[in-house]
Every structure is written in C-alpha cells, then in structure tokens.
Scaffold this motif. Structure first.
Motif, PDB file in Angstrom:
ATOM      1  N   TRP A  78      45.089   2.512 -31.285  1.00 60.15           N
ATOM      2  CA  TRP A  78      46.146   3.056 -31.304  1.00 60.15           C
ATOM      3  C   TRP A  78      46.041   4.508 -32.429  1.00 60.15           C
ATOM      4  O   TRP A  78      45.226   4.916 -33.532  1.00 60.15           O
ATOM      5  N   GLY A  79      47.405   5.685 -31.988  1.00 58.77           N
ATOM      6  CA  GLY A  79      46.585   6.868 -32.642  1.00 58.77           C
ATOM      7  C   GLY A  79      48.183   6.859 -34.018  1.00 58.77           C
ATOM      8  O   GLY A  79      49.189   6.815 -34.260  1.00 58.77           O
ATOM      9  N   TRP A  80      47.441   6.265 -35.589  1.00 52.64           N
ATOM     10  CA  TRP A  80      47.434   6.005 -36.507  1.00 52.64           C
ATOM     11  C   TRP A  80      48.819   7.651 -37.244  1.00 52.64           C
ATOM     12  O   TRP A  80      49.489   7.697 -37.823  1.00 52.64           O
ATOM     13  N   LYS A  81      47.986   8.672 -36.859  1.00 52.07           N
ATOM     14  CA  LYS A  81      47.993   9.731 -37.365  1.00 52.07           C
ATOM     15  C   LYS A  81      49.282   9.540 -36.710  1.00 52.07           C
ATOM     16  O   LYS A  81      49.798  10.653 -36.955  1.00 52.07           O
ATOM     17  N   PRO A  82      48.950  10.761 -35.311  1.00 55.46           N
ATOM     18  CA  PRO A  82      50.878  10.674 -34.551  1.00 55.46           C
ATOM     19  C   PRO A  82      51.686   9.679 -35.242  1.00 55.46           C
ATOM     20  O   PRO A  82      53.310  10.080 -35.579  1.00 55.46           O
ATOM     21  N   LEU A  83      51.448   8.535 -34.671  1.00 59.48           N
ATOM     22  CA  LEU A  83      52.923   7.717 -35.123  1.00 59.48           C
ATOM     23  C   LEU A  83      53.125   7.861 -36.467  1.00 59.48           C
ATOM     24  O   LEU A  83      54.229   8.261 -36.900  1.00 59.48           O
ATOM     25  N   ALA A  84      52.279   8.172 -37.832  1.00 55.60           N
ATOM     26  CA  ALA A  84      52.620   8.029 -38.898  1.00 55.60           C
ATOM     27  C   ALA A  84      53.018   9.368 -39.132  1.00 55.60           C
ATOM     28  O   ALA A  84      54.343  10.245 -39.855  1.00 55.60           O
ATOM     29  N   LEU A  85      52.657  10.567 -38.529  1.00 52.51           N
ATOM     30  CA  LEU A  85      53.730  12.330 -38.354  1.00 52.51           C
ATOM     31  C   LEU A  85      54.718  11.951 -37.958  1.00 52.51           C
ATOM     32  O   LEU A  85      56.184  13.067 -38.792  1.00 52.51           O
ATOM     33  N   VAL A  86      55.364  11.919 -36.765  1.00 55.93           N
ATOM     34  CA  VAL A  86      56.516  11.413 -36.023  1.00 55.93           C
ATOM     35  C   VAL A  86      57.544  10.849 -36.888  1.00 55.93           C
ATOM     36  O   VAL A  86      58.427  11.152 -37.508  1.00 55.93           O
ATOM     37  N   THR A  87      57.015   9.552 -37.707  1.00 55.25           N
ATOM     38  CA  THR A  87      57.977   8.915 -38.025  1.00 55.25           C
ATOM     39  C   THR A  87      58.275  10.233 -40.032  1.00 55.25           C
ATOM     40  O   THR A  87      59.709   9.602 -40.430  1.00 55.25           O
ATOM     41  N   LEU A  88      57.320  10.976 -40.586  1.00 47.91           N
ATOM     42  CA  LEU A  88      57.345  11.425 -41.463  1.00 47.91           C
ATOM     43  C   LEU A  88      58.161  12.332 -40.957  1.00 47.91           C
ATOM     44  O   LEU A  88      59.436  12.576 -42.194  1.00 47.91           O
TER      45      LEU A  88
END
Length: 158
Positions: A78-88
C-alpha cells in the motif's frame, strides 16, 4: 495437467479497486435513502446520488469480475504516504476555505496532493495551480455564480 491459480483477494488490484467502488456506491445509495427520490422528470434530492451510486456499484462489480479473471497481483504494498497526503489535502481544503478563501484553499490542495506523487516538479505544480485556480474561478464564480470569497477579506466576487 490443469494448474489452478490461488486466488488471493488481498493482493488482487482489480478486485480491490472494484470492491472499493462497490463500497462507495453502496454508501451513496444508503445515505440517499434518507432523501426523497422523485422521478426522472421531477428529481428529488436523493435521485442523483442513488443513480450514481448504482452506476458505481455496477462498475465495481465489473472491475471485480475482471480482477477474478485476470488474477493480477499488486506489485507492491500500500502507498501509505500518498493516501495520507491526499487525505490531508482534503482536510486542509475544509479548514482553509472558510478562513482564507478559495484561492489559498486550492493552492494548499494542489501542492499537498502533488507531494503525494512520485515526482514533484515545482514549476509544473505552479503552472497547474495557476491554471486550475483560474479555471475554478471562472466556472464557480462567473458561470455558476456561486458566491465564494477568493481571498478572505480581500477579494469577493459574486
């Protein structure tokens, strides 16, 4: 001799994408049930989300079936960094928009979302931000006549 592939739904990207589409479609339909549906000629507030949710469910089922047939596995985790940044970026938009205005909120969303990608080129992000801000201002404020503050306390076009 016939060899069978072992189906692992947690590692099948099309199956997971289809499952996500189905889940979002079901959520849209479930939420829309609280609103009047109406007819195609006199649409109620629940008509569009219900129809769109139904289309999303069908699309998700098709993508899931395609994933079952192909058996293509995820190439990485999973791409946790992209998921977190888009959510942010979504959270920032909701926080910044009422306080600072539309333009600063769009700039924050576009920059934080761009950080989620594999490559970040400042010049490209600046050009994209300028073009999307101009397009958004024209569509929302002039075409749709929505009264959003461009920059809080400075520019307000209605």
């Amino acid at each position: 001799m016939i060899t069978r592939m072992k189906f692992e739904p947690r590692n099948n990207k099309d199956f997971l994408a289809g499952l996500l589409f189905v889940a979002i479609g079901l959520a849209a339909v479930a939420v829309a049930r609280a609103y009047p549906f109406g007819t195609a000629m006199r649409m109620g507030s629940g008509y569009f989300p219900t129809v769109l949710g139904g289309i999303l469910i069908l699309l998700g089922a098709w993508v899931m079936a395609r994933g079952l047939r192909s058996g293509e596995k995820l190439e990485s985790g999973w791409g946790w960094k992209p998921l977190a940044l888009v959510t942010l970026s979504f959270v920032l938009f909701g926080f910044i928009m009422p306080r600072l205005g539309l333009i600063p909120a769009l700039v924050a969303v576009l920059f934080v979302s761009a950080l989620a990608g594999r490559e970040f080129r400042l010049k490209e992000v600046l050009v994209l931000t300028a073009v999307l801000c101009a397009f958004t201002v024209v569509v929302l404020l002039y075409v749709l006549k929505m009264p959003y503050p461009l920059i809080a306390g400075v520019l307000w076009i209605s």
